[in-house]
Scaffold this motif. Sequence first.
Motif, PDB file in Angstrom:
ATOM      1  N   MET A  97      70.944  -7.031  -4.478  1.00 12.05           N
ATOM      2  CA  MET A  97      70.067  -8.199  -5.139  1.00 12.05           C
ATOM      3  C   MET A  97      69.871  -9.532  -4.150  1.00 12.05           C
ATOM      4  O   MET A  97      68.887  -9.842  -3.680  1.00 12.05           O
ATOM      5  CB  MET A  97      70.569  -8.544  -6.492  1.00 12.05           C
ATOM      6  N   ILE A  98      71.144  -9.842  -3.400  1.00 15.65           N
ATOM      7  CA  ILE A  98      71.154 -11.298  -2.636  1.00 15.65           C
ATOM      8  C   ILE A  98      70.490 -10.822  -1.540  1.00 15.65           C
ATOM      9  O   ILE A  98      69.654 -11.500  -0.625  1.00 15.65           O
ATOM     10  CB  ILE A  98      72.474 -11.478  -2.450  1.00 15.65           C
ATOM     11  N   LEU A  99      70.777  -9.519  -0.858  1.00  7.71           N
ATOM     12  CA  LEU A  99      69.997  -9.206   0.371  1.00  7.71           C
ATOM     13  C   LEU A  99      68.533  -9.010   0.353  1.00  7.71           C
ATOM     14  O   LEU A  99      67.744  -9.316   1.258  1.00  7.71           O
ATOM     15  CB  LEU A  99      70.766  -7.655   0.928  1.00  7.71           C
ATOM     16  N   GLN A 100      68.033  -8.565  -0.872  1.00 11.35           N
ATOM     17  CA  GLN A 100      66.721  -8.260  -0.863  1.00 11.35           C
ATOM     18  C   GLN A 100      66.022  -9.723  -0.669  1.00 11.35           C
ATOM     19  O   GLN A 100      64.778  -9.750  -0.249  1.00 11.35           O
ATOM     20  CB  GLN A 100      66.245  -7.889  -2.302  1.00 11.35           C
ATOM     21  N   GLU A 101      66.720 -10.865  -1.468  1.00  9.44           N
ATOM     22  CA  GLU A 101      66.053 -12.184  -1.270  1.00  9.44           C
ATOM     23  C   GLU A 101      66.231 -12.621  -0.002  1.00  9.44           C
ATOM     24  O   GLU A 101      65.133 -13.226   0.579  1.00  9.44           O
ATOM     25  CB  GLU A 101      66.795 -12.864  -2.313  1.00  9.44           C
ATOM     26  N   LEU A 102      67.215 -12.248   0.968  1.00  9.34           N
ATOM     27  CA  LEU A 102      67.512 -12.926   2.120  1.00  9.34           C
ATOM     28  C   LEU A 102      66.509 -12.174   3.230  1.00  9.34           C
ATOM     29  O   LEU A 102      65.940 -13.069   4.057  1.00  9.34           O
ATOM     30  CB  LEU A 102      68.849 -12.586   2.688  1.00  9.34           C
ATOM     31  N   MET A 103      66.346 -10.873   2.948  1.00  9.57           N
ATOM     32  CA  MET A 103      65.154 -10.262   3.795  1.00  9.57           C
ATOM     33  C   MET A 103      63.706 -10.593   3.627  1.00  9.57           C
ATOM     34  O   MET A 103      63.106 -10.599   4.566  1.00  9.57           O
ATOM     35  CB  MET A 103      65.546  -8.820   3.257  1.00  9.57           C
ATOM     36  N   GLN A 104      63.440 -11.177   2.475  1.00  8.48           N
ATOM     37  CA  GLN A 104      62.127 -11.395   2.245  1.00  8.48           C
ATOM     38  C   GLN A 104      61.911 -12.877   2.963  1.00  8.48           C
ATOM     39  O   GLN A 104      60.738 -13.055   3.686  1.00  8.48           O
ATOM     40  CB  GLN A 104      61.950 -11.878   0.486  1.00  8.48           C
ATOM     41  N   ARG A 105      63.163 -13.972   3.193  1.00 11.80           N
ATOM     42  CA  ARG A 105      63.050 -14.856   3.738  1.00 11.80           C
ATOM     43  C   ARG A 105      63.128 -14.901   5.314  1.00 11.80           C
ATOM     44  O   ARG A 105      62.232 -15.454   6.136  1.00 11.80           O
ATOM     45  CB  ARG A 105      63.955 -15.945   3.229  1.00 11.80           C
ATOM     46  N   ASN A 128      63.860   3.418   9.711  1.00 11.15           N
ATOM     47  CA  ASN A 128      62.671   3.943  10.484  1.00 11.15           C
ATOM     48  C   ASN A 128      61.714   2.662  10.963  1.00 11.15           C
ATOM     49  O   ASN A 128      61.023   2.814  11.580  1.00 11.15           O
ATOM     50  CB  ASN A 128      61.674   4.913   9.719  1.00 11.15           C
ATOM     51  N   ASP A 129      62.109   1.526  10.299  1.00  7.54           N
ATOM     52  CA  ASP A 129      61.211   0.350  10.621  1.00  7.54           C
ATOM     53  C   ASP A 129      61.530  -0.349  11.793  1.00  7.54           C
ATOM     54  O   ASP A 129      61.029  -1.134  12.378  1.00  7.54           O
ATOM     55  CB  ASP A 129      61.294  -0.664   9.483  1.00  7.54           C
ATOM     56  N   PHE A 130      62.867  -0.048  12.464  1.00  8.28           N
ATOM     57  CA  PHE A 130      63.490  -0.577  13.540  1.00  8.28           C
ATOM     58  C   PHE A 130      62.573  -0.252  14.958  1.00  8.28           C
ATOM     59  O   PHE A 130      62.124   1.134  14.670  1.00  8.28           O
ATOM     60  CB  PHE A 130      64.941  -0.335  13.821  1.00  8.28           C
ATOM     61  N   THR A 131      62.410  -1.200  15.781  1.00  9.00           N
ATOM     62  CA  THR A 131      61.531  -0.816  16.850  1.00  9.00           C
ATOM     63  C   THR A 131      62.510  -0.698  18.062  1.00  9.00           C
ATOM     64  O   THR A 131      63.712  -1.640  18.245  1.00  9.00           O
ATOM     65  CB  THR A 131      60.297  -1.760  17.101  1.00  9.00           C
ATOM     66  N   PRO A 132      62.217  -0.298  19.268  1.00 10.65           N
ATOM     67  CA  PRO A 132      62.934  -0.384  20.548  1.00 10.65           C
ATOM     68  C   PRO A 132      63.408  -1.712  20.923  1.00 10.65           C
ATOM     69  O   PRO A 132      64.456  -2.036  21.627  1.00 10.65           O
ATOM     70  CB  PRO A 132      62.158   0.456  21.554  1.00 10.65           C
ATOM     71  N   GLU A 133      62.570  -2.771  20.538  1.00 11.11           N
ATOM     72  CA  GLU A 133      62.917  -4.261  20.819  1.00 11.11           C
ATOM     73  C   GLU A 133      63.819  -4.853  19.840  1.00 11.11           C
ATOM     74  O   GLU A 133      64.448  -5.736  20.151  1.00 11.11           O
ATOM     75  CB  GLU A 133      61.314  -5.030  20.877  1.00 11.11           C
ATOM     76  N   ASP A 134      63.916  -4.120  18.718  1.00 11.47           N
ATOM     77  CA  ASP A 134      64.978  -4.790  17.893  1.00 11.47           C
ATOM     78  C   ASP A 134      66.588  -4.632  18.459  1.00 11.47           C
ATOM     79  O   ASP A 134      67.148  -3.575  19.006  1.00 11.47           O
ATOM     80  CB  ASP A 134      64.896  -4.181  16.498  1.00 11.47           C
ATOM     81  N   GLU A 135      67.403  -5.670  18.111  1.00 10.77           N
ATOM     82  CA  GLU A 135      68.703  -5.674  18.491  1.00 10.77           C
ATOM     83  C   GLU A 135      69.685  -4.601  17.835  1.00 10.77           C
ATOM     84  O   GLU A 135      70.310  -3.940  18.609  1.00 10.77           O
ATOM     85  CB  GLU A 135      69.354  -7.103  18.008  1.00 10.77           C
ATOM     86  N   GLY A 136      69.314  -3.985  16.580  1.00 11.22           N
ATOM     87  CA  GLY A 136      69.934  -3.092  16.175  1.00 11.22           C
ATOM     88  C   GLY A 136      69.505  -1.687  16.159  1.00 11.22           C
ATOM     89  O   GLY A 136      69.816  -0.744  15.288  1.00 11.22           O
ATOM     90  N   PRO A 183      62.452 -11.553   7.150  1.00 14.13           N
ATOM     91  CA  PRO A 183      62.134  -9.956   7.637  1.00 14.13           C
ATOM     92  C   PRO A 183      62.416  -9.525   9.046  1.00 14.13           C
ATOM     93  O   PRO A 183      62.485  -8.408   9.004  1.00 14.13           O
ATOM     94  CB  PRO A 183      60.528 -10.181   7.157  1.00 14.13           C
ATOM     95  N   LYS A 184      62.744 -10.504   9.780  1.00 16.15           N
ATOM     96  CA  LYS A 184      62.979  -9.940  11.322  1.00 16.15           C
ATOM     97  C   LYS A 184      64.423  -9.891  11.504  1.00 16.15           C
ATOM     98  O   LYS A 184      64.756  -9.294  12.737  1.00 16.15           O
ATOM     99  CB  LYS A 184      62.160 -10.817  12.364  1.00 16.15           C
ATOM    100  N   GLU A 185      65.277 -10.532  10.666  1.00 11.77           N
ATOM    101  CA  GLU A 185      66.712 -10.282  10.992  1.00 11.77           C
ATOM    102  C   GLU A 185      67.397  -8.923  10.650  1.00 11.77           C
ATOM    103  O   GLU A 185      67.757  -8.405   9.762  1.00 11.77           O
ATOM    104  CB  GLU A 185      67.243 -11.321   9.945  1.00 11.77           C
ATOM    105  N   THR A 186      67.564  -8.344  11.881  1.00  5.47           N
ATOM    106  CA  THR A 186      68.275  -7.008  11.920  1.00  5.47           C
ATOM    107  C   THR A 186      69.357  -6.670  11.244  1.00  5.47           C
ATOM    108  O   THR A 186      69.723  -5.671  10.718  1.00  5.47           O
ATOM    109  CB  THR A 186      68.018  -6.369  13.621  1.00  5.47           C
TER     110      THR A 186
END
Length: 416
Positions: A53-61, A90-98, A63-66
């Motif tokens: 629940m906490i992560l969902q809130e943080l991810m909304q704020r 599957n949302d990760f792209t080759p440019e993403d750190e993770g 969205p690019k934090e891998t």
Amino acid sequence: MEEIHKAIQAMEAQKTEEAIDILQNYLPQADEEERFTITELYIQWGMLEEAKMILQELMQRYPKETELKVMMAEIHIDLNEDEEAIGILNDFTPEDEGYLEALLQLADLYQSQGLFEVAEQKLLTAKQLEPNEAIIDFALGELAFSNGEYNKCIPFYENAMHHQPVIADIEVATRLAEAYAANGEFEQALEYFQQVQEDNPEVMFRYGFVAYQAQRNDIAIKIWEKLIDEDPYYQSVYPLLSAAYDAEGMPKEALEMAKKGLSKDEYNKELYHLAGSLSHKAGDKETGYKYMREAVALDPGYKKAVLFLIENYKSDGDYEAIIELINQLLSLGEEDPNLYFELAKAYEEEEEYEQALVHYQTAYPSLKEDDAFLKSYGYFLIEEGRMTEGRKVLEEYLAIDPSDTEIIEFVHRLRD
């Protein structure tokens, strides 16, 4: 952070409810860094739904934090929510750190779902990014090994071992040894087993077993003796070590090891069979029969032991013992038609012809295409004066074995 430290101290003092209450009460006023720390604590304490629940809130704020995405995917995996985890990864792209870590997790998820080709594709993509990363080669080796592709997995394991001999607490040498053994290349497997550092009982057992398969009983005996010294209750090794001693011409040691195994596992039918066979071979027939009957008592369907008793009772001319044994097995529900055949022959030897006929007749529907049975049954019927029935049975026998000239001539004489 002061309230968070209080919660950690409460948890360390095993005041679980107090620790959770402190965090839940503080959460509404916590800043984002503190919320992230609370999420990590929730995960550590197994409170995955609360962490989610906490992560969902943080991810909304953010969205690019891998890092947040990776944490959320791991929570979904732990909750067996594979599809949700796959969607995030599957949302990760080759440019993403993770990106590399996401590929590895996706491969693991797809493999668990039986989508092996997709899993392999993810790992090969990861290998293009990091050609010398040991964990990727190891994962490709594990995938191929799990599919029985032993030739394919070996180069991956070798590459992994070259860069990192131990991965995820697993010595890569053990995997290579198992792969070569599964491929039938036992000598190569033994070379890798010799490189293994840890004294893991399971690895030692497999090492000895591969040596035994390669007919290197000297190695098998040495490894298994060490295993038993370290773990006397590793029961699977006793029958094999006993057999290895016997194969090396060490019958006394073989029998002693079988007895030693029985002292640790009194319900092991294989050990009773071995002890019986070895005692009998050493000339102690009565003890041999005793052990073998124990094996049959444990498992009336244990054919090796049953056949041993029947054949050796025959050699002794003890047909009464055969009759007693088989009647006991039949009373316990064993329905093997060959038992009726053996019982019929035993009654015939004891000149109890009516009983012999009953059991020949019982066996006939199941063994009417067995040439040995038909020949024996046919002769019995002729000797009992049942000429027509006997000739019919012998003609059925000749349909299976038309080259038996002796029976051909015999049947001709019956017709005449």
